[in-house]
Design an enzyme around this catalytic site. Structure first.
Site, mmCIF file in Angstrom:
data_model
loop_
_atom_site.group_PDB
_atom_site.id
_atom_site.type_symbol
_atom_site.label_atom_id
_atom_site.label_comp_id
_atom_site.label_asym_id
_atom_site.label_seq_id
_atom_site.Cartn_x
_atom_site.Cartn_y
_atom_site.Cartn_z
ATOM 1 N N GLY A 1 0.799 -1.116 -0.105
ATOM 2 C CA GLY A 1 -0.092 0.135 0.032
ATOM 3 C C GLY A 1 0.802 1.211 -0.127
ATOM 4 N N ARG B 1 1.014 -5.101 -5.458
ATOM 5 C CA ARG B 1 1.066 -6.265 -4.880
ATOM 6 C C ARG B 1 1.390 -7.084 -6.089
ATOM 7 N NH1 ARG B 1 -0.602 -4.604 0.056
ATOM 8 N NH2 ARG B 1 -2.148 -2.894 0.169
ATOM 9 N N GLY C 1 5.484 -2.372 3.575
ATOM 10 C CA GLY C 1 5.249 -2.972 4.616
ATOM 11 C C GLY C 1 5.841 -4.295 5.053
ATOM 12 N N ASP C 2 5.215 -4.695 6.024
ATOM 13 C CA ASP C 2 6.033 -6.155 6.463
ATOM 14 C C ASP C 2 5.750 -7.125 5.478
ATOM 15 O OD1 ASP C 2 3.058 -6.370 6.781
ATOM 16 O OD2 ASP C 2 3.283 -7.296 8.892
ATOM 17 N N SER D 1 6.107 -6.745 2.269
ATOM 18 C CA SER D 1 7.229 -6.362 1.304
ATOM 19 C C SER D 1 8.726 -6.730 1.844
ATOM 20 C CB SER D 1 7.237 -4.922 1.103
ATOM 21 O OG SER D 1 6.310 -4.477 0.642
ATOM 22 N N THR E 1 4.034 2.799 5.627
ATOM 23 C CA THR E 1 2.695 2.489 5.691
ATOM 24 C C THR E 1 1.817 3.060 6.748
ATOM 25 O OG1 THR E 1 1.410 0.838 6.415
ATOM 26 C CG2 THR E 1 3.450 0.461 7.084
ATOM 27 N N ILE E 2 0.783 3.753 6.324
ATOM 28 C CA ILE E 2 0.074 4.702 7.194
ATOM 29 C C ILE E 2 -0.386 3.887 8.659
ATOM 30 C CG2 ILE E 2 -0.810 6.091 5.444
ATOM 31 C CD1 ILE E 2 -3.562 5.046 6.291
ATOM 32 N N ASP E 3 -0.380 2.692 8.673
ATOM 33 C CA ASP E 3 -1.159 2.091 9.915
ATOM 34 C C ASP E 3 -0.136 1.997 11.064
ATOM 35 O OD1 ASP E 3 -3.397 1.554 8.705
ATOM 36 O OD2 ASP E 3 -3.144 -0.613 8.251
ATOM 37 N N ASP F 1 2.006 -0.154 11.783
ATOM 38 C CA ASP F 1 2.142 -1.535 12.480
ATOM 39 C C ASP F 1 3.187 -2.493 12.207
ATOM 40 O OD1 ASP F 1 1.763 -1.895 9.776
ATOM 41 O OD2 ASP F 1 0.068 -2.981 9.893
ATOM 42 N N MET G 1 -8.532 3.615 9.414
ATOM 43 C CA MET G 1 -7.791 2.582 9.279
ATOM 44 C C MET G 1 -7.240 2.013 10.441
ATOM 45 S SD MET G 1 -6.341 2.935 5.176
ATOM 46 C CE MET G 1 -7.253 2.804 3.772
ATOM 47 N N ARG H 1 -6.413 -2.290 10.697
ATOM 48 C CA ARG H 1 -6.928 -3.673 10.726
ATOM 49 C C ARG H 1 -6.561 -4.489 12.123
ATOM 50 N NH1 ARG H 1 -5.489 -5.208 5.551
ATOM 51 N NH2 ARG H 1 -6.319 -3.269 4.936
ATOM 52 N N GLY I 1 -11.204 14.605 20.175
ATOM 53 C CA GLY I 1 -12.148 14.756 21.141
ATOM 54 C C GLY I 1 -13.255 13.524 21.266
ATOM 55 N N SER J 1 -23.661 16.165 21.401
ATOM 56 C CA SER J 1 -23.349 15.347 20.000
ATOM 57 C C SER J 1 -22.222 14.539 20.482
ATOM 58 C CB SER J 1 -22.942 16.203 18.813
ATOM 59 O OG SER J 1 -21.419 17.000 19.146
ATOM 60 N N GLU K 1 -10.682 -0.035 11.922
ATOM 61 C CA GLU K 1 -11.224 -1.088 10.950
ATOM 62 C C GLU K 1 -11.317 -2.368 11.713
ATOM 63 O OE1 GLU K 1 -8.117 -0.830 8.068
ATOM 64 O OE2 GLU K 1 -9.802 -0.893 6.432
ATOM 65 N N ARG L 1 -25.227 8.338 12.611
ATOM 66 C CA ARG L 1 -24.743 8.479 11.414
ATOM 67 C C ARG L 1 -23.218 7.656 11.549
ATOM 68 N NH1 ARG L 1 -27.854 11.907 7.913
ATOM 69 N NH2 ARG L 1 -29.740 11.647 9.014
HETATM 70 P P1 ATP Z 1 0.817 -2.818 3.616
HETATM 71 O O1 ATP Z 1 1.045 -2.898 4.722
HETATM 72 O O2 ATP Z 1 0.352 -1.351 2.824
HETATM 73 O O3 ATP Z 1 -0.231 -4.005 3.262
HETATM 74 P P2 ATP Z 1 2.822 -4.813 2.675
HETATM 75 O O4 ATP Z 1 4.202 -4.453 1.907
HETATM 76 O O5 ATP Z 1 2.720 -5.586 3.981
HETATM 77 O O6 ATP Z 1 2.269 -3.369 2.526
HETATM 78 P P3 ATP Z 1 1.812 -7.045 1.002
HETATM 79 O O7 ATP Z 1 0.753 -6.720 -0.037
HETATM 80 O O8 ATP Z 1 1.622 -7.658 2.222
HETATM 81 O O9 ATP Z 1 2.002 -5.226 1.581
HETATM 82 O O10 ATP Z 1 3.164 -7.365 0.390
HETATM 83 C C1 ATP Z 1 3.705 -6.592 -0.701
HETATM 84 C C2 ATP Z 1 4.232 -7.587 -1.794
HETATM 85 O O11 ATP Z 1 5.379 -8.340 -1.036
HETATM 86 C C3 ATP Z 1 3.149 -8.633 -2.127
HETATM 87 O O12 ATP Z 1 2.409 -8.128 -3.146
HETATM 88 C C4 ATP Z 1 4.227 -9.854 -2.620
HETATM 89 O O13 ATP Z 1 4.551 -9.439 -3.921
HETATM 90 C C5 ATP Z 1 5.467 -9.544 -1.631
HETATM 91 N N1 ATP Z 1 5.556 -10.566 -0.501
HETATM 92 C C6 ATP Z 1 4.506 -10.544 0.591
HETATM 93 N N2 ATP Z 1 4.676 -11.715 1.296
HETATM 94 C C7 ATP Z 1 5.453 -12.561 0.550
HETATM 95 C C8 ATP Z 1 6.057 -13.828 0.661
HETATM 96 N N3 ATP Z 1 5.701 -14.657 1.699
HETATM 97 N N4 ATP Z 1 6.831 -14.508 -0.280
HETATM 98 C C9 ATP Z 1 7.247 -13.713 -1.186
HETATM 99 N N5 ATP Z 1 6.604 -12.464 -1.660
HETATM 100 C C10 ATP Z 1 6.015 -11.879 -0.590
#
Ligand code: ATP
Length: 328
Positions: free
Chosen positions: A15, A76, A106-107, A109, A130-132, A134, A174, A176, A190, A220, A227, A252
């Site tokens: 992301g 991805r 992110g993790d 990647s 990543t904005i989360d 996490d 956001m 999760r 607040g 209010s 999420e 709402r």
């Molecule tokens: P975000 O936190 O925004 O989701 P992210 O880096 O965690 O970011 P993912 O979609 O989980 O996003 O991973 C990005 C890409 O990293 C995946 O589309 C894939 O190509 C690669 N990747 C993730 N996990 C694996 C894995 N176990 N083996 C090989 N490639 C991976």
């Protein structure tokens, strides 16, 4: 510093988040400073497999520090999850003479980067984008601070309309797995209640607390919902439940969604990205690999990928107490 590194590839993956461009700029300029060639890899691992590379110099990253998103695009890639996909990516890097990588993502990647390193011994460093917020090993990921400011701004606006109509708003933000965004914007905006993945308030306690705040004179209310909140119901189900169990409020829902990822990065994210990019490049030059660059006590530090991926980012429990006291 050793100088066996000659050509660094930089990419954004997963992301997108505000500050990714500032990080690309920093990597490219740190390479130029150290007289190392730099190549941008388009569309994350997908572009790596396709050999979609572009040579970048200090001037090719002008005017991007203040831009959201990523000029290199992100993706991805299912193919990179396969051995064949990774072998093709390796082949393309070798063909282009790229001998090391900086992965901004992110993790997921980082997991991909770690596997790639294990299979081919390819030097790689990660920058958490990543904005989360996490990811273990850094108090701040790139884009988190910007997202907080974006969401607080949105809540302020929702508050204006909520108080004009005696409304109760459920605002979904956001987060999760971790409630960093919800907890911080809830306090800053607040909110009367904050629902996060780490804590199960329960539906009855939620209604009880909203009744209490109404009795205390509030006209209010804003409830910030992450999420992945523990009650396990969607904001729409929460709305229905409160509608059925509370009198006197027009309830709402506002789901902020992808607008939280966009916008110009904050000053904090621009500075953090600049620091992280320099450290990533200089770590590769120093012969380091398989680490994520992170921020700890305002110091840029390295965390091994396996720890960054396996570890859990934790919310600040003091904030929960502060939030309880503030919503009296
Ligand atoms: P975000 O936190 O925004 O989701 P992210 O880096 O965690 O970011 P993912 O979609 O989980 O996003 O991973 C990005 C890409 O990293 C995946 O589309 C894939 O190509 C690669 N990747 C993730 N996990 C694996 C894995 N176990 N083996 C090989 N490639 C991976």
């Amino acid at each position: 510093m050793s100088n066996s590194i000659k050509k660094i590839g930089v990419m954004t993956s997963g992301g997108d988040s505000p500050g990714m461009n500032a990080a690309i700029r920093s990597v490219v300029r740190a390479c130029a400073y150290h007289k190392i060639e730099c190549y941008g890899i388009y569309r994350g691992y997908e572009g790596m497999i396709d050999g979609d590379f572009v040579q970048m110099d200090a001037r090719s990253v002008k005017g991007i520090i203040n831009k959201g998103g990523t000029i290199l695009k992100s993706a991805r890639s299912q193919t990179f999850r396969t051995k064949e996909g990774r072998a093709k990516a390796h082949e393309e890097l070798i063909k282009a003479g790229i001998d090391s990588l900086v992965v901004i993502g992110g993790d997921g990647s980082f997991t991909g980067a770690m596997i790639f390193n294990q299979e081919f011994g390819f030097p790689v460093m990660g920058i958490p984008g990543t904005i989360d917020n996490d990811i273990f090993g850094t108090t701040h990921t790139l884009g988190y601070d910007t997202a907080l400011n974006t969401v607080v701004d949105a809540i302020d606006k929702i508050r204006d309309t909520a108080s004009s109509h005696n409304r109760l708003f459920f605002v979904e933000v956001m987060g999760r797995d971790v409630g960093h965004i919800a907890l911080n914007v809830g306090i800053a905006g607040g909110a009367e209640e904050i629902l996060i993945p780490e804590e199960d308030l329960g539906l009855d306690r939620l209604v009880e607390s909203l009744r209490r705040s109404k009795k205390s004179g509030k006209s209010s209310s804003i409830v910030v919902v992450a999420e992945g909140d523990k009650i396990g119901k969607s904001v729409f189900e929460l709305k229905d439940y409160v509608d059925q169990n509370m009198e006197g409020y027009d309830v709402r829902v506002s789901v902020l969604g992808h607008m939280q990822r966009g916008g110009a990065p904050s000053c904090f994210d621009r500075v953090l990205a600049s620091r992280m990019g320099v450290r990533a490049v200089e770590s590769l030059i120093a012969g380091k690999s398989n680490f994520m660059v992170g921020l700890k006590n305002d110091i840029i530090d390295l965390t091994p990928f396996d720890q960054a991926v396996k570890g859990k980012s934790k919310i600040n429990m003091e904030l929960l107490r502060v939030s309880d006291i503030m919503s009296i």
